[in-house]
Design a protein around this motif. Structure first.
Motif, PDB file in Angstrom:
ATOM      1  N   ASP A   1       0.844  -1.181   0.000  1.00 13.94           N
ATOM      2  CA  ASP A   1       0.000   0.000   0.000  1.00 13.94           C
ATOM      3  C   ASP A   1       0.882   1.234   0.000  1.00 13.94           C
ATOM      4  OD1 ASP A   1      -2.187  -1.577   0.057  1.00 13.94           O
ATOM      5  OD2 ASP A   1      -2.524  -1.408   2.223  1.00 13.94           O
TER       6      ASP A   1
ATOM      7  N   GLU B   1     -14.067   2.667  -4.695  1.00 10.89           N
ATOM      8  CA  GLU B   1     -12.818   3.325  -5.017  1.00 10.89           C
ATOM      9  C   GLU B   1     -13.082   4.814  -5.257  1.00 10.89           C
ATOM     10  OE1 GLU B   1     -10.506   1.383  -8.000  1.00 10.89           O
ATOM     11  OE2 GLU B   1     -10.087  -0.310  -6.677  1.00 10.89           O
TER      12      GLU B   1
ATOM     13  N   CYS C   1      -8.172   5.043  -7.237  1.00 12.63           N
ATOM     14  CA  CYS C   1      -7.463   4.341  -6.167  1.00 12.63           C
ATOM     15  C   CYS C   1      -8.441   3.732  -5.174  1.00 12.63           C
ATOM     16  CB  CYS C   1      -6.539   5.292  -5.402  1.00 12.63           C
ATOM     17  SG  CYS C   1      -5.244   6.067  -6.393  1.00 12.63           S
TER      18      CYS C   1
ATOM     19  N   ASP D   1      -9.387   3.431  -1.468  1.00 10.60           N
ATOM     20  CA  ASP D   1      -9.188   4.192  -0.229  1.00 10.60           C
ATOM     21  C   ASP D   1      -9.237   3.197   0.924  1.00 10.60           C
ATOM     22  OD1 ASP D   1      -9.054   6.062   1.752  1.00 10.60           O
ATOM     23  OD2 ASP D   1     -11.075   6.853   1.452  1.00 10.60           O
ATOM     24  N   SER D   2      -8.080   2.665   1.289  1.00  4.77           N
ATOM     25  CA  SER D   2      -8.008   1.503   2.168  1.00  4.77           C
ATOM     26  C   SER D   2      -8.685   1.699   3.512  1.00  4.77           C
ATOM     27  CB  SER D   2      -6.535   1.123   2.396  1.00  4.77           C
ATOM     28  OG  SER D   2      -5.892   0.915   1.166  1.00  4.77           O
TER      29      SER D   2
ATOM     30  N   PHE E   1      -3.824   5.109   0.128  1.00  2.00           N
ATOM     31  CA  PHE E   1      -4.389   4.567  -1.096  1.00  2.00           C
ATOM     32  C   PHE E   1      -3.607   3.339  -1.562  1.00  2.00           C
ATOM     33  CE2 PHE E   1      -7.296   7.960  -1.986  1.00  2.00           C
ATOM     34  CZ  PHE E   1      -6.717   9.080  -1.425  1.00  2.00           C
TER      35      PHE E   1
ATOM     36  N   CYS F   1      -3.649   1.852  -7.327  1.00  2.00           N
ATOM     37  CA  CYS F   1      -3.994   3.033  -8.122  1.00  2.00           C
ATOM     38  C   CYS F   1      -3.815   2.771  -9.620  1.00  2.00           C
ATOM     39  CB  CYS F   1      -3.117   4.232  -7.721  1.00  2.00           C
ATOM     40  SG  CYS F   1      -3.490   4.885  -6.081  1.00  2.00           S
TER      41      CYS F   1
END
Length: 260
Positions: A165, A216, A239, A241-242, A249, A252
């Motif tokens: 990540d 995302e 991306c 968005d964890s 992010f 991507c």
């Protein structure tokens, strides 16, 4: 009111005086109508100003009768004056069939005092050293492009580590709108008009290169030339968005486009 334009030229609306901030002896004066026209555009920076609006507020309001080409003639005069004072940037942008536009970030304003004038001179930077950089690479766009380029270089190593990540430098993102179920963010805050236009451009790039995937987010940035005249540079990244904080992010997919 004194407007500082592109950190290079100062313009005093009361009498139409213009001068180079770094070299105050380089100065000239606009006559009443072009001074009134330039003041109106500066006061409405970040807003699209139509030709009819200018005719109503610069001529009709004062009982004057404009000629067919009055607006174009005076816009050309103002541009020439800015160039003579060392500002090579295209400050007043013509948008075909729509009107004229000045980007708000190019303009600052203050009441003229001896201290403010001295401060402006002390802080000014030579226009020629900045015009190329600002014209083609907005600082935020350049920084973000470097970050995404790094992500793309590192992406092939993902399989070797199992999970990779990316943490972005802390910055503020501004919501532009939505593409299907995916939110779209920009790197700078703009007017409602520019936000709608940027969302439209982001939608076009997404449809062509990176469709919305649920949960995302998109991050979009474009130069003003690209936004209004389809020329210049634009960038969009999709991306994951964890952690839902817009600061971490992964996965991507980035697209960078250039149109002449």
């Amino acid at each position: 009111m004194v407007f500082t334009i592109f950190n290079t030229v100062a313009f005093r609306s009361e009498d139409g005086a213009m001068w180079n901030i770094a070299q105050p002896d380089r100065r000239l004066s606009l006559t009443t109508i072009p001074a009134r026209l330039f003041t109106y555009l500066l006061e409405n920076a970040d807003k699209m100003v139509g030709r009819e609006e200018l005719l109503n507020n610069i001529w009709d309001k004062y009982g004057l009768e404009p000629s067919n080409n009055s607006v174009n003639q005076y816009i050309s005069l103002i541009r020439k004056s800015l160039s003579e004072l060392g500002c090579d940037e295209e400050i007043i942008k013509t948008v075909p069939r729509m009107g004229f536009y000045i980007t708000g970030e190019m303009v600052s304003r203050n009441l003229e005092t001896p201290q403010s004038v001295v401060s402006a001179i002390a802080e000014a930077q030579p226009a020629k050293q900045q015009s190329r950089l600002r014209g083609w690479y907005k600082p935020a766009l350049l920084a973000f492009s470097v970050i995404i380029s790094t992500l793309l270089i590192l992406q092939p190593f993902r399989s070797a580590t199992g999970r990779l990540d990316y943490s972005f430098p802390k910055s503020t993102l501004f919501k532009i709108g939505m593409i299907d179920t995916c939110p779209v963010y920009g790197l700078s805050e703009g007017s409602p008009y520019t936000a709608a236009r940027k969302q439209q451009l982001a939608q076009e790039l997404s449809t062509a290169h990176a469709p919305c995937i649920n949960n995302e987010v998109f991050i979009f940035q474009s130069g003003e030339h690209y936004a209004y005249q389809q020329s210049g540079r634009a960038f969009i990244a999709r991306c994951a968005d964890s952690d839902r904080t817009l600061s971490h992010f992964s996965d991507c997919r980035a697209v960078y486009v250039f149109a002449k």
